[in-house]
Motif scaffolding. Structure first.
Motif, PDB file in Angstrom:
ATOM      1  N   ARG A   1       0.798  -1.232   0.000  1.00 44.02           N
ATOM      2  CA  ARG A   1       0.000   0.000   0.000  1.00 44.02           C
ATOM      3  C   ARG A   1       0.820   1.267   0.000  1.00 44.02           C
ATOM      4  NH1 ARG A   1      -4.440  -1.329   3.838  1.00 44.02           N
ATOM      5  NH2 ARG A   1      -5.114   0.833   3.639  1.00 44.02           N
ATOM      6  N   LEU A   2       2.113   1.182   0.387  1.00 47.45           N
ATOM      7  CA  LEU A   2       2.966   2.372   0.441  1.00 47.45           C
ATOM      8  C   LEU A   2       4.249   2.225  -0.377  1.00 47.45           C
ATOM      9  CD1 LEU A   2       2.837   3.069   4.283  1.00 47.45           C
ATOM     10  CD2 LEU A   2       1.570   4.279   2.515  1.00 47.45           C
ATOM     11  N   GLY A   3       4.743   1.016  -0.484  1.00 50.94           N
ATOM     12  CA  GLY A   3       6.050   0.773  -1.086  1.00 50.94           C
ATOM     13  C   GLY A   3       6.078   0.929  -2.595  1.00 50.94           C
ATOM     14  N   ASN A   4       7.210   0.574  -3.167  1.00 54.61           N
ATOM     15  CA  ASN A   4       7.386   0.685  -4.618  1.00 54.61           C
ATOM     16  C   ASN A   4       6.335  -0.117  -5.378  1.00 54.61           C
ATOM     17  OD1 ASN A   4       9.634   2.431  -4.538  1.00 54.61           O
ATOM     18  ND2 ASN A   4      11.006   0.709  -4.149  1.00 54.61           N
ATOM     19  N   SER A   5       5.844  -1.193  -4.793  1.00 52.51           N
ATOM     20  CA  SER A   5       4.816  -2.021  -5.433  1.00 52.51           C
ATOM     21  C   SER A   5       3.504  -1.273  -5.632  1.00 52.51           C
ATOM     22  CB  SER A   5       4.541  -3.274  -4.604  1.00 52.51           C
ATOM     23  OG  SER A   5       5.698  -4.052  -4.494  1.00 52.51           O
ATOM     24  N   SER A   6       3.280  -0.223  -4.869  1.00 54.13           N
ATOM     25  CA  SER A   6       2.012   0.509  -4.952  1.00 54.13           C
ATOM     26  C   SER A   6       2.012   1.594  -6.031  1.00 54.13           C
ATOM     27  CB  SER A   6       1.679   1.142  -3.596  1.00 54.13           C
ATOM     28  OG  SER A   6       2.533   2.236  -3.337  1.00 54.13           O
ATOM     29  N   MET A   7       3.141   1.847  -6.640  1.00 53.59           N
ATOM     30  CA  MET A   7       3.234   2.941  -7.622  1.00 53.59           C
ATOM     31  C   MET A   7       2.630   2.530  -8.967  1.00 53.59           C
ATOM     32  SD  MET A   7       7.063   4.303  -6.686  1.00 53.59           S
ATOM     33  CE  MET A   7       7.139   5.460  -8.020  1.00 53.59           C
ATOM     34  N   GLY A   8       2.072   3.517  -9.664  1.00 53.21           N
ATOM     35  CA  GLY A   8       1.580   3.315 -11.018  1.00 53.21           C
ATOM     36  C   GLY A   8       0.219   2.662 -11.138  1.00 53.21           C
ATOM     37  N   LYS A   9      -0.514   2.558 -10.052  1.00 56.43           N
ATOM     38  CA  LYS A   9      -1.797   1.850 -10.106  1.00 56.43           C
ATOM     39  C   LYS A   9      -2.886   2.624 -10.853  1.00 56.43           C
ATOM     40  CE  LYS A   9      -2.748   3.314  -5.439  1.00 56.43           C
ATOM     41  NZ  LYS A   9      -2.330   2.909  -4.125  1.00 56.43           N
ATOM     42  N   HIS A  10      -2.647   3.904 -11.134  1.00 60.03           N
ATOM     43  CA  HIS A  10      -3.653   4.714 -11.836  1.00 60.03           C
ATOM     44  C   HIS A  10      -3.337   4.888 -13.319  1.00 60.03           C
ATOM     45  CE1 HIS A  10      -5.297   5.589  -7.952  1.00 60.03           C
ATOM     46  NE2 HIS A  10      -4.217   6.241  -7.564  1.00 60.03           N
ATOM     47  N   ALA A  11      -2.321   4.204 -13.811  1.00 56.76           N
ATOM     48  CA  ALA A  11      -1.854   4.422 -15.183  1.00 56.76           C
ATOM     49  C   ALA A  11      -2.966   4.256 -16.218  1.00 56.76           C
ATOM     50  CB  ALA A  11      -0.690   3.490 -15.496  1.00 56.76           C
ATOM     51  N   VAL A  12      -3.757   3.216 -16.096  1.00 59.81           N
ATOM     52  CA  VAL A  12      -4.809   2.972 -17.086  1.00 59.81           C
ATOM     53  C   VAL A  12      -5.903   4.026 -16.973  1.00 59.81           C
ATOM     54  CG1 VAL A  12      -6.589   1.332 -17.820  1.00 59.81           C
ATOM     55  CG2 VAL A  12      -4.321   0.508 -17.187  1.00 59.81           C
ATOM     56  N   MET A  13      -6.377   4.286 -15.767  1.00 61.58           N
ATOM     57  CA  MET A  13      -7.460   5.243 -15.573  1.00 61.58           C
ATOM     58  C   MET A  13      -7.019   6.671 -15.925  1.00 61.58           C
ATOM     59  SD  MET A  13      -9.490   6.511 -12.142  1.00 61.58           S
ATOM     60  CE  MET A  13      -9.607   4.896 -11.462  1.00 61.58           C
ATOM     61  N   ALA A  14      -5.819   7.028 -15.545  1.00 56.77           N
ATOM     62  CA  ALA A  14      -5.357   8.407 -15.722  1.00 56.77           C
ATOM     63  C   ALA A  14      -4.846   8.671 -17.131  1.00 56.77           C
ATOM     64  CB  ALA A  14      -4.273   8.719 -14.704  1.00 56.77           C
ATOM     65  N   ARG A  15      -4.555   7.626 -17.881  1.00 54.91           N
ATOM     66  CA  ARG A  15      -4.080   7.763 -19.267  1.00 54.91           C
ATOM     67  C   ARG A  15      -2.929   8.756 -19.377  1.00 54.91           C
ATOM     68  NH1 ARG A  15      -9.954   7.884 -20.330  1.00 54.91           N
ATOM     69  NH2 ARG A  15     -10.508   5.781 -20.939  1.00 54.91           N
ATOM     70  N   GLY A  16      -1.914   8.530 -18.576  1.00 54.20           N
ATOM     71  CA  GLY A  16      -0.741   9.404 -18.615  1.00 54.20           C
ATOM     72  C   GLY A  16      -0.901  10.717 -17.880  1.00 54.20           C
ATOM     73  N   GLN A  17      -2.013  10.892 -17.191  1.00 57.05           N
ATOM     74  CA  GLN A  17      -2.278  12.140 -16.469  1.00 57.05           C
ATOM     75  C   GLN A  17      -2.310  11.907 -14.964  1.00 57.05           C
ATOM     76  OE1 GLN A  17      -2.745  15.245 -18.246  1.00 57.05           O
ATOM     77  NE2 GLN A  17      -1.827  13.857 -19.725  1.00 57.05           N
ATOM     78  N   GLY A  18      -1.526  10.945 -14.506  1.00 55.06           N
ATOM     79  CA  GLY A  18      -1.477  10.654 -13.079  1.00 55.06           C
ATOM     80  C   GLY A  18      -0.871  11.808 -12.295  1.00 55.06           C
ATOM     81  N   PRO A  19      -1.047  11.795 -10.989  1.00 58.28           N
ATOM     82  CA  PRO A  19      -0.573  12.904 -10.155  1.00 58.28           C
ATOM     83  C   PRO A  19       0.916  13.198 -10.301  1.00 58.28           C
ATOM     84  CG  PRO A  19      -1.929  11.396  -8.876  1.00 58.28           C
ATOM     85  CD  PRO A  19      -1.724  10.766 -10.210  1.00 58.28           C
ATOM     86  N   GLY A  20       1.735  12.159 -10.420  1.00 58.47           N
ATOM     87  CA  GLY A  20       3.176  12.376 -10.494  1.00 58.47           C
ATOM     88  C   GLY A  20       3.604  13.250 -11.648  1.00 58.47           C
ATOM     89  N   ARG A  21       2.867  13.197 -12.725  1.00 57.04           N
ATOM     90  CA  ARG A  21       3.204  13.994 -13.917  1.00 57.04           C
ATOM     91  C   ARG A  21       3.134  15.499 -13.627  1.00 57.04           C
ATOM     92  NH1 ARG A  21       1.820  13.055 -19.918  1.00 57.04           N
ATOM     93  NH2 ARG A  21       1.984  15.154 -20.737  1.00 57.04           N
ATOM     94  N   PHE A  22       2.297  15.887 -12.689  1.00 56.06           N
ATOM     95  CA  PHE A  22       2.062  17.306 -12.416  1.00 56.06           C
ATOM     96  C   PHE A  22       2.762  17.819 -11.159  1.00 56.06           C
ATOM     97  CE2 PHE A  22      -1.457  15.602 -14.845  1.00 56.06           C
ATOM     98  CZ  PHE A  22      -1.438  16.453 -15.949  1.00 56.06           C
ATOM     99  N   MET A  23       3.428  16.932 -10.463  1.00 56.86           N
ATOM    100  CA  MET A  23       4.117  17.356  -9.237  1.00 56.86           C
ATOM    101  C   MET A  23       5.385  18.128  -9.582  1.00 56.86           C
ATOM    102  SD  MET A  23       4.024  13.901  -6.965  1.00 56.86           S
ATOM    103  CE  MET A  23       2.511  13.123  -6.477  1.00 56.86           C
ATOM    104  N   PRO A  24       5.687  19.166  -8.803  1.00 59.30           N
ATOM    105  CA  PRO A  24       7.004  19.789  -8.943  1.00 59.30           C
ATOM    106  C   PRO A  24       8.079  18.731  -8.657  1.00 59.30           C
ATOM    107  CG  PRO A  24       5.574  21.117  -7.534  1.00 59.30           C
ATOM    108  CD  PRO A  24       4.862  19.818  -7.785  1.00 59.30           C
ATOM    109  N   ASP A  25       9.257  18.893  -9.232  1.00 60.70           N
ATOM    110  CA  ASP A  25      10.314  17.890  -9.089  1.00 60.70           C
ATOM    111  C   ASP A  25      10.583  17.521  -7.629  1.00 60.70           C
ATOM    112  OD1 ASP A  25      10.667  17.593 -11.816  1.00 60.70           O
ATOM    113  OD2 ASP A  25      12.294  19.063 -11.925  1.00 60.70           O
ATOM    114  N   ALA A  26      10.661  18.520  -6.768  1.00 61.06           N
ATOM    115  CA  ALA A  26      10.968  18.250  -5.354  1.00 61.06           C
ATOM    116  C   ALA A  26       9.850  17.420  -4.710  1.00 61.06           C
ATOM    117  CB  ALA A  26      11.171  19.551  -4.588  1.00 61.06           C
TER     118      ALA A  26
END
Length: 152
Positions: free
Chosen positions: A79-104
């Motif tokens: 639920r928190l680790g590296n295994s939990s990343m990218g779970k929204h890829a299909v739904m977000a179609r490349g518009q997941g939260p990480g894409r819009f976060m400032p680098d820091a």
């Protein structure tokens, strides 16, 4: 004495006058966190993730209270680790939260996921003191991000 009391009463504002004064709401404290703007879907997905992260942390603390380090490890990784990343890829179609976060902000997120995976590995070893120390790294990442960034 009576004249002194009347004079004093005339100097004090009337309760009716005080009641007619407009009430000014207090000024909220300044929020110095950096605004991370993103589309509504991305923001909603991130909010859902943050709520799940809180529930996962609560679950982890419950497992630790029961001295069930294996269950704490499993929850952390899934639920928190590296295994939990990218779970929204299909739904977000490349518009997941990480894409819009400032680098820091993105770096802090990756640090949290990595720390959670590290915690999961340490917890599997069964050393309670090391496990709590590893959990502190996860919490430090959470606090650093939430104290530095906001989405509204």
């Amino acid at each position: 004495m009576r004249h002194a009391l009347i004079s004093l009463a005339l100097l004090l504002p009337s309760p009716l006058v005080l009641a007619q004064q407009p009430v000014q709401p207090p000024t909220p404290p300044q929020d110095y966190r950096q605004l991370a703007t993103m589309p509504e879907l991305s923001r909603a997905l991130m909010r859902t993730d943050m709520q799940d992260h809180l529930m996962a942390l609560n679950e982890i603390f419950g497992h630790l209270a029961e001295n069930n380090l294996a269950a704490a490890s499993e929850t952390a990784e899934n639920r928190l680790g590296n295994s939990s990343m990218g779970k929204h890829a299909v739904m977000a179609r490349g518009q997941g939260p990480g894409r819009f976060m400032p680098d820091a902000m993105r770096q802090l997120g990756w640090s949290m996921h990595a720390a959670a995976s590290e915690f999961a590995e340490v917890a599997k070893e069964g050393d309670t003191a090391k496990t709590y120390s590893a959990l502190q790294k996860v919490m430090t990442s959470c606090v650093a991000c939430h104290m530095s960034f906001r989405t509204r």
